[in-house]
Design a protein around this motif. Sequence first.
Motif, mmCIF file in Angstrom:
data_model
loop_
_atom_site.group_PDB
_atom_site.id
_atom_site.type_symbol
_atom_site.label_atom_id
_atom_site.label_comp_id
_atom_site.label_asym_id
_atom_site.label_seq_id
_atom_site.Cartn_x
_atom_site.Cartn_y
_atom_site.Cartn_z
ATOM 1 N N ASN A 281 -66.694 27.413 5.058
ATOM 2 C CA ASN A 281 -66.279 25.990 5.885
ATOM 3 C C ASN A 281 -65.615 25.598 4.318
ATOM 4 O OD1 ASN A 281 -66.829 25.936 8.402
ATOM 5 N ND2 ASN A 281 -69.031 25.569 6.906
ATOM 6 N N ASN A 282 -65.810 26.315 2.827
ATOM 7 C CA ASN A 282 -65.233 25.877 1.844
ATOM 8 C C ASN A 282 -65.602 25.210 1.114
ATOM 9 O OD1 ASN A 282 -62.822 27.529 1.957
ATOM 10 N ND2 ASN A 282 -62.000 26.582 2.974
ATOM 11 N N TRP A 283 -67.415 25.232 1.762
ATOM 12 C CA TRP A 283 -68.582 23.690 1.088
ATOM 13 C C TRP A 283 -68.578 25.077 -0.107
ATOM 14 C CZ3 TRP A 283 -72.438 23.264 5.354
ATOM 15 C CH2 TRP A 283 -72.506 22.811 6.519
ATOM 16 N N PRO A 284 -68.460 23.320 -1.334
ATOM 17 C CA PRO A 284 -68.731 23.765 -2.864
ATOM 18 C C PRO A 284 -70.664 24.320 -2.807
ATOM 19 C CG PRO A 284 -68.632 22.133 -2.699
ATOM 20 C CD PRO A 284 -68.164 22.283 -1.372
ATOM 21 N N SER A 285 -70.832 24.966 -4.031
ATOM 22 C CA SER A 285 -72.074 25.435 -4.547
ATOM 23 C C SER A 285 -72.292 25.029 -5.698
ATOM 24 C CB SER A 285 -72.625 26.821 -4.320
ATOM 25 O OG SER A 285 -72.318 27.996 -5.333
ATOM 26 N N ASP A 286 -73.462 24.937 -6.837
ATOM 27 C CA ASP A 286 -73.575 24.551 -8.450
ATOM 28 C C ASP A 286 -72.944 25.574 -8.715
ATOM 29 O OD1 ASP A 286 -75.383 23.034 -10.339
ATOM 30 O OD2 ASP A 286 -76.440 24.744 -10.271
ATOM 31 N N SER B 170 -70.010 26.742 -8.468
ATOM 32 C CA SER B 170 -68.206 26.853 -7.965
ATOM 33 C C SER B 170 -68.184 26.120 -9.482
ATOM 34 C CB SER B 170 -68.309 26.231 -6.742
ATOM 35 O OG SER B 170 -68.685 26.633 -5.448
ATOM 36 N N GLU B 171 -66.664 26.570 -9.793
ATOM 37 C CA GLU B 171 -66.072 25.735 -10.971
ATOM 38 C C GLU B 171 -65.533 24.914 -9.737
ATOM 39 O OE1 GLU B 171 -63.408 28.235 -13.962
ATOM 40 O OE2 GLU B 171 -65.640 28.980 -13.089
ATOM 41 N N SER B 172 -64.605 25.136 -9.402
ATOM 42 C CA SER B 172 -64.650 23.522 -8.682
ATOM 43 C C SER B 172 -64.860 23.075 -7.477
ATOM 44 C CB SER B 172 -62.424 23.345 -8.366
ATOM 45 O OG SER B 172 -62.272 22.502 -7.371
ATOM 46 N N LEU B 173 -65.164 21.753 -7.233
ATOM 47 C CA LEU B 173 -65.896 21.576 -5.657
ATOM 48 C C LEU B 173 -64.685 21.352 -4.742
ATOM 49 C CD1 LEU B 173 -66.933 17.973 -7.306
ATOM 50 C CD2 LEU B 173 -68.986 19.974 -5.975
ATOM 51 N N GLU B 174 -63.273 21.678 -4.859
ATOM 52 C CA GLU B 174 -62.835 21.531 -3.863
ATOM 53 C C GLU B 174 -61.146 22.970 -3.588
ATOM 54 O OE1 GLU B 174 -60.584 17.167 -3.511
ATOM 55 O OE2 GLU B 174 -60.865 17.508 -5.594
ATOM 56 N N VAL C 31 -70.710 18.249 0.956
ATOM 57 C CA VAL C 31 -69.465 18.363 1.193
ATOM 58 C C VAL C 31 -68.766 17.879 1.803
ATOM 59 C CG1 VAL C 31 -70.567 20.767 1.531
ATOM 60 C CG2 VAL C 31 -69.914 18.999 3.401
ATOM 61 N N ARG D 208 -66.286 14.469 -3.263
ATOM 62 C CA ARG D 208 -65.829 16.283 -3.929
ATOM 63 C C ARG D 208 -64.908 15.435 -5.025
ATOM 64 N NH1 ARG D 208 -65.623 21.299 -0.422
ATOM 65 N NH2 ARG D 208 -65.923 20.402 1.569
ATOM 66 N N ARG E 106 -71.565 17.180 -7.687
ATOM 67 C CA ARG E 106 -72.703 18.155 -8.297
ATOM 68 C C ARG E 106 -74.194 17.298 -8.390
ATOM 69 N NH1 ARG E 106 -69.963 22.571 -9.552
ATOM 70 N NH2 ARG E 106 -68.157 22.551 -10.011
ATOM 71 N N LEU F 277 -75.750 19.456 -5.938
ATOM 72 C CA LEU F 277 -75.461 20.783 -5.043
ATOM 73 C C LEU F 277 -76.728 21.368 -6.394
ATOM 74 C CD1 LEU F 277 -72.076 20.972 -4.921
ATOM 75 C CD2 LEU F 277 -74.061 21.601 -3.077
ATOM 76 N N ALA F 278 -76.873 20.844 -7.837
ATOM 77 C CA ALA F 278 -77.892 21.255 -8.791
ATOM 78 C C ALA F 278 -79.167 21.718 -7.803
ATOM 79 C CB ALA F 278 -77.490 20.262 -9.647
ATOM 80 N N ARG G 124 -81.262 21.068 1.340
ATOM 81 C CA ARG G 124 -80.546 20.111 1.331
ATOM 82 C C ARG G 124 -79.931 20.016 2.754
ATOM 83 N NH1 ARG G 124 -78.854 23.268 -3.949
ATOM 84 N NH2 ARG G 124 -77.508 24.360 -2.132
#
Lengths: 168, 328
Positions: A118-123, A125-129, B79, B84, B92, B95-96, B103
């Motif tokens: 789904n391309n959900w970011p994590s802590d 991930s360098e980019s959120l998108e 998300v 974002r 951020r 997610l931290a 979450r």
Amino acid sequence: MSDTISVNGKQHSLPSDPRTSLLDFLRHDLGLTGTKKGCDHGQCGACTVIINGIRINSCLTLAAMHDGDEVTTIEGLGTPENPSVLQKAFLEHDGFQCGYCTPGQICSATAMLQEIANNWPSDASESLEGEMAATGEEIRERMSGNLCRCGAYANIVAAISEVAEESA
Amino acid sequence: MRPFSYTRARTLDDAAQLTHDDTAVAIAGGTNLLDLMKLQVETPETLADINRIGFGGIEDTDDGGLSIGALASNTETAVHPRVRSDYPVLARAILAGATQQLRNKATTGGNLCQRTRCFYFTNIDQPCNKREPGSGCGAIDGIAKLHAVLGTSDQCIATYPGDMAVALSALDAQVEIATPNGDTRRVPVRDFHCLPGDTPWRENVLEKGELITAVTLPAPVGGTQIYRKVRERSSYAFALVSVAAIIEIEDGKFTRADLAFGGLAHKPWHDPRITDALVGTVPSDEIFDKAADILLEDARGFGENDFKIPLARRTLHAVLQNATEAAA
């Protein structure tokens, strides 16, 4: 209470004692003992199940709150005769020692790979998108809610990485 | 867990009526409340399940901001495409915190109202003025590594543990609250949580029967947005110190410096004097130190948490340094 919950595709009535956690409902009322009770406080992830496609700690939610929900437990992901790709990969990579955390690890990883898709970011991930990738760093961060006290982490990550690569 | 009766609220009115009683508590995600009920720190006689009363959406506001429903999960918020792109400090911060499983259940309103992780608060065999007024504070002369260094009182040195609210404080978000008589009132996140003072059991400004319905973000401000969280392990741990920062630098000078701090106090810490000291100045080690001097002017450690004072200074310094480099 007359409400119902679907577990691995089968309808069940919700328990009469509202104190029953979803975890206790699965294990004691339905006999689905694949889902494990580790800490019972949301810290270890052994009780992870998938509800409506989303992974949660079944110890920190009441069964009564899940009227109409669809729950998938480890029993619903595969069988010894017909294991899921992640179950197979955990076997091939020795992704466990005592095995107690394994059902939670596999339920968690199953939903986690969908989150990456789904391309959900994590802590981590360098980019959120943009597109997310199942790198080792990403897998470790995204799986940090599942503890393995035997310390089979390296093989757990290897098993998940293999499945992620195959499905990429 | 002590026995309780469980009721499902269908509407906001329902929920307000059900939670008006002193012995009733609203449950949304439940990840903090059920944990505390197992420990018998929370012993409600009635649980009002508010998960089906609406208020889960995330919508644009008329002025270009964003309204995040009280029942939106932390994952849904983190998300969300606009969170974002326009409010990265919020994505951020969320997610931290915690784990994906938590979450996925935790909500906006519940996250704001989560209780402290002070060991004395969560252990009913220990004294705690917050849990049992008048019983004393075990942490002041006890195990206080996680505890506050700003805004403490001789009654309580607990911290507010969350990350999300620290970013909301930096963004100057508003909490939308439905009152029992059907009105809505708005409180800045910066004023939502209370300092312990002589009433450490009072953690926020919600009155009985009031419910959070949304958190509203102002129109995007851009800038460099950073959430820097320092913790004992690199995932799934509470902040020892965290800094949420929205920084803009134009023509070599700070034009915006909105900062909030986690892990230091009973609330997300915001000090407008820091913004005033930074805006209009040229970034330098001296000015970063001055900002830290202002932040920590009244800081006081309790032995085990003394390290938080230099750690907060260094973390703020690093964040301002990073923001300066990002703007260059």
